[in-house]
Design an enzyme around this catalytic site. Structure first.
Site, PDB file in Angstrom:
ATOM      1  N   ASN A   1       0.882  -1.171   0.000  1.00  0.00           N
ATOM      2  CA  ASN A   1       0.000   0.000   0.000  1.00  0.00           C
ATOM      3  C   ASN A   1       0.919   1.221   0.000  1.00  0.00           C
ATOM      4  O   ASN A   1       1.470   1.575   1.036  1.00  0.00           O
ATOM      5  CB  ASN A   1      -0.894  -0.036   1.256  1.00  0.00           C
ATOM      6  N   TRP A   2       1.077   1.802  -1.174  1.00  0.00           N
ATOM      7  CA  TRP A   2       2.025   2.916  -1.300  1.00  0.00           C
ATOM      8  C   TRP A   2       1.467   4.213  -0.712  1.00  0.00           C
ATOM      9  O   TRP A   2       2.168   5.207  -0.631  1.00  0.00           O
ATOM     10  CB  TRP A   2       2.391   3.128  -2.773  1.00  0.00           C
ATOM     11  N   LYS A   3       0.190   4.212  -0.360  1.00  0.00           N
ATOM     12  CA  LYS A   3      -0.464   5.407   0.201  1.00  0.00           C
ATOM     13  C   LYS A   3      -0.214   6.607  -0.716  1.00  0.00           C
ATOM     14  O   LYS A   3      -0.153   6.432  -1.935  1.00  0.00           O
ATOM     15  CB  LYS A   3       0.001   5.640   1.636  1.00  0.00           C
TER      16      LYS A   3
ATOM     17  N   HIS B   1      -9.684   1.115   4.510  1.00  0.00           N
ATOM     18  CA  HIS B   1      -8.428   1.313   5.229  1.00  0.00           C
ATOM     19  C   HIS B   1      -8.657   2.231   6.426  1.00  0.00           C
ATOM     20  O   HIS B   1      -9.461   3.162   6.361  1.00  0.00           O
ATOM     21  CB  HIS B   1      -7.369   1.912   4.289  1.00  0.00           C
TER      22      HIS B   1
ATOM     23  N   GLU C   1      -7.059   4.622   7.591  1.00  0.00           N
ATOM     24  CA  GLU C   1      -6.847   6.060   7.334  1.00  0.00           C
ATOM     25  C   GLU C   1      -8.089   6.668   6.674  1.00  0.00           C
ATOM     26  O   GLU C   1      -8.439   7.816   6.931  1.00  0.00           O
ATOM     27  CB  GLU C   1      -5.587   6.260   6.487  1.00  0.00           C
TER      28      GLU C   1
ATOM     29  N   GLU D   1      -5.847  -5.264  10.287  1.00  0.00           N
ATOM     30  CA  GLU D   1      -4.830  -4.245  10.536  1.00  0.00           C
ATOM     31  C   GLU D   1      -5.135  -3.509  11.839  1.00  0.00           C
ATOM     32  O   GLU D   1      -5.959  -2.581  11.859  1.00  0.00           O
ATOM     33  CB  GLU D   1      -4.813  -3.222   9.400  1.00  0.00           C
TER      34      GLU D   1
ATOM     35  N   GLY E   1       1.968   2.117  10.717  1.00  0.00           N
ATOM     36  CA  GLY E   1       2.894   3.235  10.582  1.00  0.00           C
ATOM     37  C   GLY E   1       3.560   3.634  11.888  1.00  0.00           C
ATOM     38  O   GLY E   1       4.191   4.686  11.973  1.00  0.00           O
TER      39      GLY E   1
ATOM     40  N   SER F   1       2.920  -2.360  10.294  1.00  0.00           N
ATOM     41  CA  SER F   1       4.362  -2.408  10.546  1.00  0.00           C
ATOM     42  C   SER F   1       4.979  -3.770  10.239  1.00  0.00           C
ATOM     43  O   SER F   1       5.926  -4.193  10.893  1.00  0.00           O
ATOM     44  CB  SER F   1       4.694  -1.961  11.976  1.00  0.00           C
TER      45      SER F   1
ATOM     46  N   GLY G   1       2.610  -1.150   4.280  1.00  0.00           N
ATOM     47  CA  GLY G   1       2.720   0.266   3.962  1.00  0.00           C
ATOM     48  C   GLY G   1       4.173   0.660   3.790  1.00  0.00           C
ATOM     49  O   GLY G   1       4.782   0.485   2.728  1.00  0.00           O
ATOM     50  N   GLY G   2       4.767   1.184   4.858  1.00  0.00           N
ATOM     51  CA  GLY G   2       6.123   1.737   4.801  1.00  0.00           C
ATOM     52  C   GLY G   2       7.132   0.843   4.086  1.00  0.00           C
ATOM     53  O   GLY G   2       7.871   1.304   3.201  1.00  0.00           O
TER      54      GLY G   2
HETATM   55  P1  PGA Z   1       2.471   0.106   7.648  1.00  0.00           P
HETATM   56  O1  PGA Z   1       1.060   0.356   6.945  1.00  0.00           O
HETATM   57  O2  PGA Z   1       3.032  -1.169   7.081  1.00  0.00           O
HETATM   58  O3  PGA Z   1       3.294   1.321   7.289  1.00  0.00           O
HETATM   59  O4  PGA Z   1       2.218  -0.004   9.124  1.00  0.00           O
HETATM   60  C1  PGA Z   1       0.169  -0.709   6.739  1.00  0.00           C
HETATM   61  C2  PGA Z   1      -1.089  -0.198   6.103  1.00  0.00           C
HETATM   62  O5  PGA Z   1      -1.496   0.944   6.381  1.00  0.00           O
HETATM   63  O6  PGA Z   1      -1.719  -0.891   5.298  1.00  0.00           O
END
Ligand code: PGA
Length: 255
Positions: free
Chosen positions: A13-15, A98, A100, A171, A177, A217, A238-239
């Site tokens: 997930n490149w956001k 998600h 967010e 999640e 994050g 994470s 994500g990251g």
């Molecule tokens: P993260 O993000 O790996 O940076 O914790 C995961 C996500 O939001 O899907």
């Protein structure tokens, strides 16, 4: 319960990161690093990066996804994207719900259900995100929250759609994050709770064939332990998905 019934899915997930040139470079760096993958590999990229990543991924085993879609087929929804628009350009997956989007953009269990339905109607595969916030875990209501989110989102989803075109991503919001990862036991406990719910809502066979990821994470060092859990069938990353070597290490850990 048989893990071999499921092909793991590792999704990046490149956001809201990477301009098209950077997206192209990362996708092309990933192609040789993931070509022998034993799992499904998906890149969920910003809308503006979709055409270039689709073109880089064409003819490879990389799949491409978006990070959200609207529930209506079309209409007066300024700034939104319809599922059919994504499907039309060759997108295969879309992330829905998600945390967010739930926390910052007003998504509710009901709109997540509507977006899920719209994505499936358009022929997309859905990565449905569920997860508790820190206070809910502290209150001991994690499973209730995750069951509620999952049940509402899947209200209009058939057994066939679920096992063929829905990936559930657990999640925990406190792990996204933050560098705080759920322990392998915590991740597996909730993933198993989701699978038990799917067995109640559908049947055990459908539940055993549904991919349930962990996200929050996940990185090159903790992926192997998380992915070895009996009910963890992949990850939403994500990251670490923005670094080719790290993402490739997670893909390798899923094989
Ligand atoms: P993260 O993000 O790996 O940076 O914790 C995961 C996500 O939001 O899907």
């Amino acid at each position: 319960m048989n893990k071999t019934l499921r092909t793991p899915v590792i999704a990046g997930n490149w956001k809201m990161n990477l301009l098209p040139a950077g997206a192209k470079a990362l996708a092309e760096e990933l192609i040789p690093l993931t070509e022998g993958a034993q799992c499904e590999v998906v890149l969920c990229v910003p809308y503006i990066d979709l055409p270039t990543v689709l073109s880089s991924a064409s003819g490879t085993n990389l799949k491409v996804g978006a990070q959200n879609c609207h529930w209506a087929e079309k209409g007066a929804f300024t700034g939104e994207i319809a599922a059919a628009m994504l499907k039309d350009i060759g997108v295969e997956y879309v992330i829905v719900g998600h945390s967010e989007r739930r926390a910052l953009f007003g998504d509710t269990n009901e709109t997540v259900a509507q977006r899920t339905r719209a994505a499936l109607d358009a022929g997309l595969k859905v990565i449905l995100c569920v997860g508790e916030v820190k206070e809910e875990r502290q209150q001991g209501i994690t499973l209730e929250i995750v069951r509620l989110q999952t049940k509402i989102a899947l209200a209009g989803v058939s057994a066939e759609e679920l096992q063929q075109r829905v990936v559930v991503a657990y999640e925990p919001v406190w792990a996204i994050g933050t560098g705080l990862t759920a322990t392998a036991e915590q991740a597996n406990e909730v993933n198993k709770g989701i699978r038990d719910l799917l067995a109640e809502l559908y049947d055990q066979d459908v539940a055993d064939r549904t991919v349930i990821q962990y996200g929050g994470s996940m990185n090159a060092s903790n992926a192997a332990e998380l992915l070895a859990q009996p009910d963890v069938d992949g990850g939403l990353i994500g990251g670490a998905s923005l670094k080719a070597a790290d993402f490739a290490a997670i893909v390798a850990a899923a094989g």
